[in-house]
Design a protein around this motif. Structure first.
Motif, PDB file in Angstrom:
ATOM      1  N   LYS A  56       0.832  -1.200   0.000  1.00  0.00           N
ATOM      2  CA  LYS A  56       0.000   0.000   0.000  1.00  0.00           C
ATOM      3  C   LYS A  56       0.868   1.252   0.000  1.00  0.00           C
ATOM      4  N   VAL A  57       2.158   1.065   0.196  1.00  0.00           N
ATOM      5  CA  VAL A  57       3.088   2.192   0.040  1.00  0.00           C
ATOM      6  C   VAL A  57       3.994   1.868  -1.139  1.00  0.00           C
ATOM      7  N   LYS A  58       4.662   2.919  -1.664  1.00  0.00           N
ATOM      8  CA  LYS A  58       5.477   2.686  -2.851  1.00  0.00           C
ATOM      9  C   LYS A  58       6.794   1.984  -2.536  1.00  0.00           C
ATOM     10  N   LYS A  59       7.372   2.345  -1.385  1.00  0.00           N
ATOM     11  CA  LYS A  59       8.707   1.834  -1.094  1.00  0.00           C
ATOM     12  C   LYS A  59       8.659   0.499  -0.365  1.00  0.00           C
ATOM     13  N   VAL A  60       8.511  -0.578  -1.125  1.00  0.00           N
ATOM     14  CA  VAL A  60       8.571  -1.907  -0.539  1.00  0.00           C
ATOM     15  C   VAL A  60       9.479  -2.763  -1.404  1.00  0.00           C
ATOM     16  N   THR A  61      10.052  -3.770  -0.785  1.00  0.00           N
ATOM     17  CA  THR A  61      10.950  -4.634  -1.549  1.00  0.00           C
ATOM     18  C   THR A  61      10.152  -5.599  -2.424  1.00  0.00           C
ATOM     19  N   TYR A  62       9.148  -6.221  -1.821  1.00  0.00           N
ATOM     20  CA  TYR A  62       8.309  -7.152  -2.588  1.00  0.00           C
ATOM     21  C   TYR A  62       6.918  -6.554  -2.715  1.00  0.00           C
ATOM     22  N   TYR A  63       6.427  -6.511  -3.934  1.00  0.00           N
ATOM     23  CA  TYR A  63       5.122  -5.875  -4.155  1.00  0.00           C
ATOM     24  C   TYR A  63       3.998  -6.715  -3.550  1.00  0.00           C
ATOM     25  N   LYS A  64       4.183  -8.024  -3.606  1.00  0.00           N
ATOM     26  CA  LYS A  64       3.129  -8.897  -3.092  1.00  0.00           C
ATOM     27  C   LYS A  64       3.745 -10.035  -2.297  1.00  0.00           C
ATOM     28  N   ARG A  65       3.055 -10.401  -1.222  1.00  0.00           N
ATOM     29  CA  ARG A  65       3.455 -11.575  -0.445  1.00  0.00           C
ATOM     30  C   ARG A  65       2.236 -12.447  -0.238  1.00  0.00           C
ATOM     31  N   LYS A  66       2.455 -13.729  -0.165  1.00  0.00           N
ATOM     32  CA  LYS A  66       1.365 -14.639   0.127  1.00  0.00           C
ATOM     33  C   LYS A  66       1.826 -15.469   1.319  1.00  0.00           C
ATOM     34  N   ILE A  67       0.998 -15.461   2.362  1.00  0.00           N
ATOM     35  CA  ILE A  67       1.443 -16.130   3.591  1.00  0.00           C
ATOM     36  C   ILE A  67       0.420 -17.176   4.044  1.00  0.00           C
ATOM     37  N   TRP A  68       0.896 -18.338   4.341  1.00  0.00           N
ATOM     38  CA  TRP A  68       0.055 -19.390   4.904  1.00  0.00           C
ATOM     39  C   TRP A  68       0.274 -19.400   6.420  1.00  0.00           C
ATOM     40  N   VAL A  69      -0.816 -19.297   7.187  1.00  0.00           N
ATOM     41  CA  VAL A  69      -0.662 -19.244   8.642  1.00  0.00           C
ATOM     42  C   VAL A  69      -1.417 -20.409   9.271  1.00  0.00           C
ATOM     43  N   ASP A  70      -0.723 -21.143  10.111  1.00  0.00           N
ATOM     44  CA  ASP A  70      -1.339 -22.292  10.769  1.00  0.00           C
ATOM     45  C   ASP A  70      -2.491 -21.830  11.669  1.00  0.00           C
ATOM     46  N   LYS A  71      -3.639 -22.474  11.514  1.00  0.00           N
ATOM     47  CA  LYS A  71      -4.824 -22.014  12.244  1.00  0.00           C
ATOM     48  C   LYS A  71      -4.700 -22.214  13.753  1.00  0.00           C
ATOM     49  N   ARG A  72      -4.016 -23.270  14.138  1.00  0.00           N
ATOM     50  CA  ARG A  72      -3.962 -23.599  15.555  1.00  0.00           C
ATOM     51  C   ARG A  72      -2.896 -22.779  16.280  1.00  0.00           C
ATOM     52  N   THR A  73      -1.732 -22.723  15.657  1.00  0.00           N
ATOM     53  CA  THR A  73      -0.613 -22.098  16.378  1.00  0.00           C
ATOM     54  C   THR A  73      -0.349 -20.651  15.968  1.00  0.00           C
ATOM     55  N   PHE A  74      -0.964 -20.213  14.882  1.00  0.00           N
ATOM     56  CA  PHE A  74      -0.687 -18.878  14.299  1.00  0.00           C
ATOM     57  C   PHE A  74       0.798 -18.677  13.983  1.00  0.00           C
ATOM     58  N   ILE A  75       1.366 -19.752  13.496  1.00  0.00           N
ATOM     59  CA  ILE A  75       2.738 -19.682  13.015  1.00  0.00           C
ATOM     60  C   ILE A  75       2.671 -19.692  11.491  1.00  0.00           C
ATOM     61  N   PRO A  76       3.382 -18.786  10.817  1.00  0.00           N
ATOM     62  CA  PRO A  76       3.396 -18.846   9.355  1.00  0.00           C
ATOM     63  C   PRO A  76       4.138 -20.107   8.915  1.00  0.00           C
ATOM     64  N   THR A  77       3.559 -20.831   7.978  1.00  0.00           N
ATOM     65  CA  THR A  77       4.218 -22.063   7.550  1.00  0.00           C
ATOM     66  C   THR A  77       4.875 -21.906   6.186  1.00  0.00           C
ATOM     67  N   ARG A  78       4.366 -20.940   5.436  1.00  0.00           N
ATOM     68  CA  ARG A  78       4.936 -20.742   4.103  1.00  0.00           C
ATOM     69  C   ARG A  78       4.715 -19.293   3.689  1.00  0.00           C
ATOM     70  N   GLU A  79       5.704 -18.746   3.051  1.00  0.00           N
ATOM     71  CA  GLU A  79       5.532 -17.393   2.537  1.00  0.00           C
ATOM     72  C   GLU A  79       6.134 -17.323   1.142  1.00  0.00           C
ATOM     73  N   GLU A  80       5.365 -16.723   0.227  1.00  0.00           N
ATOM     74  CA  GLU A  80       5.879 -16.558  -1.130  1.00  0.00           C
ATOM     75  C   GLU A  80       6.052 -15.071  -1.396  1.00  0.00           C
ATOM     76  N   LEU A  81       7.173 -14.719  -1.994  1.00  0.00           N
ATOM     77  CA  LEU A  81       7.465 -13.303  -2.252  1.00  0.00           C
ATOM     78  C   LEU A  81       7.443 -13.055  -3.753  1.00  0.00           C
ATOM     79  N   PHE A  82       6.742 -12.002  -4.152  1.00  0.00           N
ATOM     80  CA  PHE A  82       6.527 -11.761  -5.575  1.00  0.00           C
ATOM     81  C   PHE A  82       7.109 -10.425  -6.038  1.00  0.00           C
TER      82      PHE A  82
END
Lengths: 245, 409
Positions: free
Chosen positions: A155-181
């Protein structure tokens, strides 16, 4: 016919929307939960980094300290070549100490793009991951049995990755996978986290990988071999003076 | 009379004269050929720089060049159109275009190499640069926003790709956000300029502006002048009219290459001069030997009334004559040898690739040049210096006392 199609799309859309709101949680809330899990009042960790370049594997070991979101300190203990290399991060500033030249170097500008100790992490990766909510609009785009799937768009211009996709474990709220675009939508890096262990009341992943998709066999693995949370950290750890010690 | 005597004298010891003369001839020949090759490489390098990299004059944002190494996108010319339009009307300008230079990593999913991206305007790039003519295969851009690239031949070889294949260009936008473009290779460039052939990826300007978040901005405006010798005057005039920008000539931009070529040339001229000096010591030695050998003769000539100055002149003439012959043959040999160098050139490719980027913009064949000044200069230099070096032995000879000299009979 066409109207019918639009109708079905709408129905599907609202069902899925209801589905998400039924679980009563928004993207922002999930990220906040993740943050809670991944930041700590204080921590000391011992980790091992395996850097794969082609068929070669380099192993590096380090001890790190962290306090809150803003302060961290890392010291490499092996191999001999890297022994004594130290990093200090306070807020947005980062310094590195190289024992071979006995110098403290501030990591800024173009240096931020460089890889950290030859791994697939760059310095800016390390700095930016703390500020996801400031820089990205978070949308919950789906979920499966185990995880929530979030899409983060800049939502701001100055970011390294324009898009990220994150999978978060429902039980522990630990991210299990992140993809950077990239801005064009091309996937550049994939991070995975696993071996979640319980430390007192919190969960923490002790295994992490990052893979550079534009280079074959370029992968970095990070194992946390020892972790202590909410401990007393000796005074003066997060200071430039400590870099030279 | 003296001339005739001198001419006969130098052939009295043909072998010695021949060796001395050969040293001068070879020395001169080397000097001329070396100069021809070096000037050729320089000329070639400067032409490459002008034709593919700088044009005659470049305009940047005033802060661009302090950070030039990083090819910054945030120090750009925001509204280039009005400047380009005004320059197009300037009677001294032959062509004007604009470009964006940016750092990239080129990847095929297996390997990743750093390279330089150049976004060129397909409409007017040819008015300043010769990229279109340097296409070895494939075609030039037809649209300003097509998602294709032209690739330097060396990079194409390293990746093992050809026209029609795809590579990923990884770069950062103006705001430092990662950008990755999968582009089809539309053409392969062979410019013989290592900065292009081994390191450049060329894309259309429209695509560059859109994918790098540049809006209508460019990082440079490039100008070709009608009179290439007036770069400095034009720069000064333009710099007065444009505030907030930096104007630079190709000489300013290639100052490192120019300085290096001068240093190299200084070095090789010094080396050749040393070779030549050895040849000259040879002359001095030949004349000195002749003087001692002919002690009786000198005594006799002096006794018959030959003046000291005449004796000096005789020996100097002998030296000069060897010089003349050496110079004539040296220059002739040089000219003969230079013919194939100028016509076919010498292929440095094998050497340059191993040495890597040393600044010279020559990757393959480089041709010699005809430098008449150098040839005439070397010719006169050979004669004059031969004559001068024989003054000392001539004086030694002339100082001989006729009675003492005659005693040696």
């Amino acid at each position: 016919m066409r109207y019918k199609f639009v109708f079905w799309i709408l129905i599907l859309f609202s069902i899925s929307y209801l589905g998400f709101s039924a679980s009563g949680i928004t993207g922002d809330e999930i990220i906040n939960e993740v943050d809670k899990n991944m930041t700590f009042t204080s921590a000391r960790m011992e980790s091992k980094m395996l850097i794969h370049v082609g068929k070669q594997v380099r192993t590096k070991k380090m001890i790190s300290y962290a306090q809150g979101k803003d302060k961290s300190f890392a010291k490499f203990t092996s191999p001999a070549r890297d022994k004594g290399v130290k990093y200090l991060k306070i807020g947005d500033n980062m310094w590195m100490y190289l024992p071979s030249v006995d110098k403290i170097i501030k990591i800024a500008g173009h240096m931020l793009r460089q890889s950290m100790m030859g791994s697939d992490f760059s310095y800016e990766d390390a700095l930016e991951s703390n500020k996801l909510l400031e820089k990205y609009k978070v949308t919950l785009i789906g979920q499966d049995e185990k995880s929530y799937i979030l899409e983060l768009t800049a939502k701001v211009k100055k970011v390294t990755y324009y898009k990220r996709k994150i999978w978060v474990d429902k039980r522990t709220f630990i991210p299990t996978r992140e993809e950077l675009f990239a801005k064009s939508g091309k996937k550049l890096k994939v991070m995975t986290m696993g071996e979640v262990k319980r430390f007192g009341r919190r969960y923490y992943p002790t295994y992490m990988t990052i893979e550079n998709l534009l280079r074959r066999d370029s992968k970095t693995e990070l194992f946390t071999t020892k972790a202590q949370f909410d401990i007393r950290i000796p005074a003066g750890i997060f200071s430039q003076a400590n870099l030279k010690k | 009379m003296l001339i005739k005597l001198a001419f006969r004298n130098i052939f009295r010891h043909f072998n010695r004269t021949f060796l001395t003369f050969l040293a001068i001839a070879l020395g001169l020949m080397l000097l001329i050929i070396m100069d021809s090759m070096l000037s050729g490489i320089d000329q070639e390098s400067f032409n490459k720089i002008i034709n593919y990299e700088t044009g005659h004059i470049k305009i940047f944002d005033k802060n661009y060049r302090e950070d030039e190494e990083n090819l910054p996108l945030d120090k750009s010319i925001e509204k280039p159109d009005s400047i380009i339009k005004a320059l197009g009307k300037d009677p001294e300008v032959a062509g004007v275009t604009s470009r964006i230079n940016f750092r990239i990593m080129l990847s095929n999913g297996v390997d990743q190499y750093p390279a330089v991206g150049i976004a060129v305007n397909p409409k007017d790039d040819q008015s300043v640069f010769l990229l279109k003519q340097a296409l070895e295969k494939g075609r030039f851009f037809s649209k300003n926003d097509e998602e294709t690239m032209l690739l330097g031949e060396g990079l194409a070889e390293d990746f093992g790709v050809d026209v029609g294949d795809y590579l990923t260009v990884l770069t950062r936008t103006k705001h430092d956000t990662y950008q990755a473009l999968d582009l089809r290779i539309k053409g392969i460039l062979k410019t013989e300029d290592p900065k292009i052939d081994w390191a450049a990826v060329v894309i259309p300007l429209g695509l560059g502006q859109a994918s790098l978040d540049m809006g209508s901005a460019v990082t440079e405006i490039d100008i070709k002048l009608k009179n290439p010798n007036k770069t400095k005057e034009f720069r000064d005039r333009l710099a007065k009219d444009l505030t907030g920008f930096e104007v630079a000539t190709w000489q300013d931009l290639a100052s490192d290459v120019i300085a290096m070529s001068q240093a190299k040339r200084g070095g090789s001229v010094f080396l050749l001069f040393s070779v030549f000096l050895i040849a000259l010591i040879g002359i001095s030695n030949t004349i000195l030997l002749a003087a001692f050998e002919r002690t009786r003769e000198i005594g006799m000539m002096a006794a018959m009334g030959m003046k000291r100055s005449q004796i000096i002149r005789l020996f100097v003439l002998e030296g000069a004559m060897i010089g003349v012959m050496g110079s004539i043959v040296g220059c002739l040999l040089a000219v003969l040898l230079n013919f194939p160098f100028v016509k076919y050139g010498l292929n440095w490719g094998f050497l340059m690739r191993d040495m890597g980027d040393i600044g010279y913009r020559v990757t393959g064949v480089s041709r010699g040049v005809w430098n008449i000044n150098m040839i005439v200069g070397a010719f006169i230099f050979g004669i004059v210096v031969s004559a001068i070096t024989s003054i000392y032995p001539a004086r030694v000879a002339s100082k001989m006392d006729p009675t003492e000299a005659l005693k040696k009979i």
